[in-house]
Write a protein that holds these residues in place. Structure first.
Motif, PDB file in Angstrom:
ATOM      1  N   HIS A 192      -1.794   2.910   6.943  1.00  0.00           N
ATOM      2  CA  HIS A 192      -2.434   2.670   8.238  1.00  0.00           C
ATOM      3  C   HIS A 192      -3.939   2.968   8.206  1.00  0.00           C
ATOM      4  O   HIS A 192      -4.522   3.358   9.217  1.00  0.00           O
ATOM      5  N   ASN A 193      -4.569   2.789   7.027  1.00  0.00           N
ATOM      6  CA  ASN A 193      -6.011   3.045   6.974  1.00  0.00           C
ATOM      7  C   ASN A 193      -6.743   1.912   7.679  1.00  0.00           C
ATOM      8  O   ASN A 193      -6.233   0.807   7.883  1.00  0.00           O
ATOM      9  N   HIS A 194      -7.986   2.206   8.077  1.00  0.00           N
ATOM     10  CA  HIS A 194      -8.786   1.264   8.860  1.00  0.00           C
ATOM     11  C   HIS A 194      -9.811   0.518   8.018  1.00  0.00           C
ATOM     12  O   HIS A 194     -10.685  -0.153   8.575  1.00  0.00           O
ATOM     13  N   ASN A 195      -9.679   0.631   6.706  1.00  0.00           N
ATOM     14  CA  ASN A 195     -10.681   0.014   5.841  1.00  0.00           C
ATOM     15  C   ASN A 195     -10.170  -1.238   5.144  1.00  0.00           C
ATOM     16  O   ASN A 195     -10.850  -2.270   5.126  1.00  0.00           O
ATOM     17  N   THR A 221      -3.971   3.116  -8.679  1.00  0.00           N
ATOM     18  CA  THR A 221      -5.131   3.285  -7.787  1.00  0.00           C
ATOM     19  C   THR A 221      -6.174   2.226  -8.096  1.00  0.00           C
ATOM     20  O   THR A 221      -6.623   2.085  -9.252  1.00  0.00           O
ATOM     21  N   TYR A 261     -14.298   3.950  -2.699  1.00  0.00           N
ATOM     22  CA  TYR A 261     -13.022   4.083  -1.993  1.00  0.00           C
ATOM     23  C   TYR A 261     -11.885   3.922  -3.014  1.00  0.00           C
ATOM     24  O   TYR A 261     -11.965   3.056  -3.905  1.00  0.00           O
ATOM     25  N   GLU A 319       0.693   6.798   2.231  1.00  0.00           N
ATOM     26  CA  GLU A 319      -0.361   7.633   2.799  1.00  0.00           C
ATOM     27  C   GLU A 319      -1.576   6.841   3.258  1.00  0.00           C
ATOM     28  O   GLU A 319      -2.418   7.346   4.001  1.00  0.00           O
ATOM     29  N   VAL A 320      -1.688   5.580   2.800  1.00  0.00           N
ATOM     30  CA  VAL A 320      -2.835   4.762   3.232  1.00  0.00           C
ATOM     31  C   VAL A 320      -2.380   3.499   3.930  1.00  0.00           C
ATOM     32  O   VAL A 320      -3.167   2.561   4.097  1.00  0.00           O
ATOM     33  N   LEU A 355       0.843  -1.194   0.000  1.00  0.00           N
ATOM     34  CA  LEU A 355       0.000   0.000   0.000  1.00  0.00           C
ATOM     35  C   LEU A 355       0.872   1.235   0.000  1.00  0.00           C
ATOM     36  O   LEU A 355       1.983   1.238   0.554  1.00  0.00           O
ATOM     37  N   SER A 357      -6.576  -3.724   3.807  1.00  0.00           N
ATOM     38  CA  SER A 357      -5.166  -4.099   3.932  1.00  0.00           C
ATOM     39  C   SER A 357      -4.760  -4.914   2.717  1.00  0.00           C
ATOM     40  O   SER A 357      -5.613  -5.445   1.995  1.00  0.00           O
ATOM     41  N   LEU A 361      -7.909   3.100  -3.367  1.00  0.00           N
ATOM     42  CA  LEU A 361      -6.811   2.473  -2.630  1.00  0.00           C
ATOM     43  C   LEU A 361      -5.549   2.514  -3.495  1.00  0.00           C
ATOM     44  O   LEU A 361      -5.421   1.747  -4.460  1.00  0.00           O
ATOM     45  N   GLN A 402     -20.487   6.494   2.142  1.00  0.00           N
ATOM     46  CA  GLN A 402     -19.444   6.595   1.106  1.00  0.00           C
ATOM     47  C   GLN A 402     -19.602   5.395   0.201  1.00  0.00           C
ATOM     48  O   GLN A 402     -19.602   4.249   0.654  1.00  0.00           O
TER      49      GLN A 402
END
Length: 793
Positions: A527-530, A577, A558, A524-525, A521, A532, A560, A555
């Motif tokens: 450590h996102n919570h949506n 992306t 998304y 910038e993402v 990843l 992995s 990623l 939303q």
């Protein structure tokens, strides 16, 4: 009465008298030793084959005696009894009588045969035959009976049995019936007058051989003036020309059949006939528009549809078929026309490429015609129509075009780098004429083939040629990319830990067999919570869901970012992306919808929304309560009065007033407020400590003062100088009118002294409650004392 009798000495006679309608015919049968005679009254002629004449042969004996010989013969006609007789007494059919009957009662008459004893009974003494039941010809038309005379004491026959027929005479008691109705018929539209449509037939159960009971006449009750019926045959025919199915398709016709030849008193029956007009080709096709406009983009390929049109024909099936063809126009070579077999529309298709820069519009003329034409209606033609189609060409963004299809250049073998080999030229054919840039695509040719010649320097200059294959060695100069740019679809109800996608990569460079892609990843993402990412180390990676509770309302998409490294030399990497779209799914995780569309809020509301709604309700209630409280405060009086002071008091007295100047008839103290006389009035608009008593210096007349004028002036002065007076205007009413008042009296006491044209005598009819008024006003000379009494009451 016609009678034929043959008598012999010593012979008896049996006579059967059938009495009908007052007409009698006597038929005699000679039977050896006796003669039988039947008198029946209903026939004036004799039935064929039955003769009443007896042939006699005369034979002369030895002594000249004339001998008579009678040949046995039966003479019975048809005898009738009227059916459905409903009289009070049994019907007399006829009478049996024997010549040997001397009237002493020794002869007994016997009747046998059909209906004997049940329908037909005989008086064994008189021989009278009666019908005891109502007869119905439709059940049984005739009855065969046998009559005989026997001795009453021995029952020995005195006469041979005689047989006769009783026929039930028909009456008109059955109406005509259409056994096959209702009927359905079809006839072509525009048929000539008199065209046969259908024949209807009614039946009548009455006797067709007797009278007119079964003679039927047909007539039409409903359906004129479109159809008619033949009275005798029941054939329905058209009565109007040019009946158009497109204007009206079905007709309901009512036919009546009436017996008795249609005369008055006959019975009738009716039937319905539904007549449908069938279609003929009597309408030409017609285009709704004379000019149609269509458009086509210049980037369309041949065979693509440009537009459609259709001619309307109100006829049905093959009569309404329309064939289309192009008959004129400058686009006949560019466009073609076909017919849709299902919708029967004319379809315009592109036949050749069109160029906006070359020609921007075309014109076509289309003809629509009926392939099946009825020769009877040729004069109503022509059965075709025409329409014009104007097609405009739309500009499209086309790629640049090189001037030449290919180029061939020469270059010296020892040419230095940068030497100009040749020039190519391309231009933008669109109307915008945008500038063109040039480039040489890389990685297009991995091998180059050349031929190398080796020439011997000395000798005969022989040379040898060899083919040289040169491979262009790849350099890792292209970053890897995601193998697919498709969106990843994810259910709203997805659970944490679920793999929603496995991604892979592509690289335009050649890859060593030991080389692989690695995924991670973007920082910038990371450590996102949506979501992995887990690198599978086989040039693929799996995308996992970290949480639950995704909602399209919150939303729906998304993004990623994923970093891909090719691990080459030099290493190349890129950030791609991955688009993840949240979708609605069913219980089996089958995707139902992912489109971006307006949503309907669910029935359940969030806690915050409920709190906001309740807060608004509380605020509205507080405003309403405050408003009501202010309104009540305004309406409440500022001075507190006791209950007896705020109601109206009616004082009844029997004294007659003395006028305005009479001050002795009443006590002026009654006009004063008893509470106000003893102190000040309490108020509600100020605090108790701010209320002031009346100043002792202010003059106030005594309670027993009789000067009303001074009293009123004193009260006005008190109100003007009192600081605690109500801050609003008030009206105080007194019973004193003042001296020298110009206003007249409002009392009705003086009205009785004037002459009035009103008549109040009607008050006498209003009952006891108005008796007093009736006594006062019913007569014009009522006294003044009566008026006073009325006011006192």
């Amino acid at each position: 009465m016609a009678a034929l009798m043959i008598k012999q000495q010593g012979c008896g006679f049996l006579r059967v008298l059938l009495l009908l309608l007052g007409v009698s015919v006597v038929c005699t049968v000679a039977l050896g030793t006796g003669s039988h005679r039947l008198d029946h009254r209903n026939h004036k002629h004799r039935h064929p084959g039955h003769s009443s004449l007896h042939k006699h042969r005369q034979r002369t004996g030895k002594e000249g005696q004339v001998l008579h010989r009678s040949k046995r013969g039966w003479v019975w006609n048809q005898f009738f009894v009227i059916e459905e007789y409903t009289g009070p007494d049994p019907v007399l059919v006829g009478r049996l009588h024997s010549d040997v009957d001397s009237g002493d009662g020794n002869i007994k008459y016997i009747l046998s045969g059909e209906g004997a004893g049940t329908i037909f009974v005989i008086d064994d003494r008189t021989g009278n035959i009666h019908a005891t039941k109502t007869l119905d010809r439709e059940e049984q038309a005739q009855y065969t009976l046998t009559a005989q005379a026997v001795a009453r004491d021995t029952n020995k026959p005195l006469e041979p049995p005689s047989e006769f027929i009783v026929k039930v005479q028909d009456i008109n008691d059955n109406p005509p019936e259409f056994l096959h109705g209702p009927y359905h018929a079809r006839v072509p539209e525009m048929s000539n007058v008199g065209t046969s449509v259908i024949q209807v037939t009614a039946t009548d159960a009455d006797d067709p051989t007797y009278g007119n009971s079964a003679r039927l006449v047909y007539s039409i009750l409903q359906g004129q003036p479109y159809f008619s019926v033949e009275p005798q045959t029941g054939i329905i025919r058209t009565a109007l020309p040019n009946m158009d199915r497109e204007a009206r398709q079905e007709y309901d016709v009512v036919i009546q059949a009436k017996d008795m030849g249609g005369h008055m008193g006959g019975l009738s029956g009716t039937t319905e006939v539904r007549i449908t007009l069938t279609d003929v080709n009597d309408n030409p096709p017609k285009f709704p528009q004379s000019v149609y406009t269509m458009s086509v983009s210049e980037d369309k390929v041949p065979g693509e549809e440009v537009g459609r049109l259709k001619a309307k024909d109100p006829d049905l099936e093959e009569n309404g078929l329309v064939a289309y063809r192009l008959i004129d126009g400058d686009g006949m070579n560019v466009f073609e026309l076909t017919t849709d077999s299902e919708t029967r529309e004319a379809v315009i298709k592109l036949k050749k490429h069109v160029d906006y820069e070359t020609k921007r519009s075309y014109s076509l003329k289309v003809e629509g015609s009926n392939p099946h034409i009825d020769s009877r209606f040729l004069t109503w033609g022509p059965y075709k129509d025409e329409a014009t189609i104007k097609i405009s060409v739309e500009d499209a963004d086309e790629p640049p075009v090189f001037i030449a299809p290919s180029y061939t250049y020469e270059v010296e073998e020892n040419a230095l780098p940068g030497t100009v080999v040749g020039r190519v030229h391309a231009k933008d054919t669109d109307a915008a004429n945008n500038p063109v840039s040039y480039m040489i695509p890389r990685e297009t040719q991995a091998w180059h083939n050349i031929s190398v010649s080796a020439i011997e320097i000395g000798g005969h200059h022989q040379d040898a040629k060899v083919r040289v294959n040169i491979k262009v060695k790849d350099v890792n100069d292209n970053p890897p990319e995601l193998a697919s740019n498709n969106e990843v679809l994810m259910c709203e109800t997805v659970l944490p830990g679920k793999v929603i996608e496995t991604v892979s990569a592509l690289d335009k460079d050649e890859m060593d067999h030991r080389q692989h892609f690695s995924f991670s990843l973007a920082p910038e993402v990371a450590h996102n919570h949506n979501f992995s990412l887990t690198d599978s180390r086989d040039s693929t990676a799996s995308i996992y869901v970290l949480r639950k509770g995704f909602s399209r309302l919150t939303q729906d998409v998304y993004f990623l970012p994923i970093e891909i490294n090719d691990n080459g030399f030099p290493p190349m990497s890129s950030t791609n992306t991955l688009t993840i779209r949240v979708c609605s799914c069913d219980s089996k995780d089958t995707i139902l919808s992912c489109n971006v569309e307006p949503y309907v809020l669910p029935a359940g509301l969030s806690t915050g929304a409920l709190i906001a709604i309740l807060a608004c309700i509380v605020i509205l209630l507080a405003i309403v309560v405050l408003f009501v409280a202010l309104r009540r405060q305004k309406k409440e009086p500022l001075i507190v009065f006791e209950e007896e002071d705020i109601r109206e008091n009616i004082i009844t007295y029997d004294d007659e007033g003395g006028g305005e100047e009479d001050t002795e008839a009443f006590d002026i103290a009654t006009l004063q407020n008893p509470d106000g006389a003893n102190g000040f009035l309490p108020r509600k608009d100020i605090k108790p400590e701010l209320q002031f008593p009346l100043r002792p210096g202010m003059g106030r007349p005594a309670a027993n003062s009789v000067d009303v004028d001074d009293f009123i002036k004193t009260r006005i002065a008190d109100a003007d100088s009192d600081p605690t007076a109500p801050p609003y205007d008030s009206i105080q009413i007194y019973g004193y009118e003042g001296r020298g008042s110009l206003a007249g009296s409002l009392s009705s006491l003086e009205s009785v002294t004037t002459e009035s044209d009103l008549d109040y005598d009607y008050l006498q009819s209003w009952g006891p409650r108005f008796k007093k008024l009736a006594d006062l006003y019913g007569t014009k000379d009522c006294s003044f004392n009566d008026v006073d009494d009325a006011e006192d009451s």
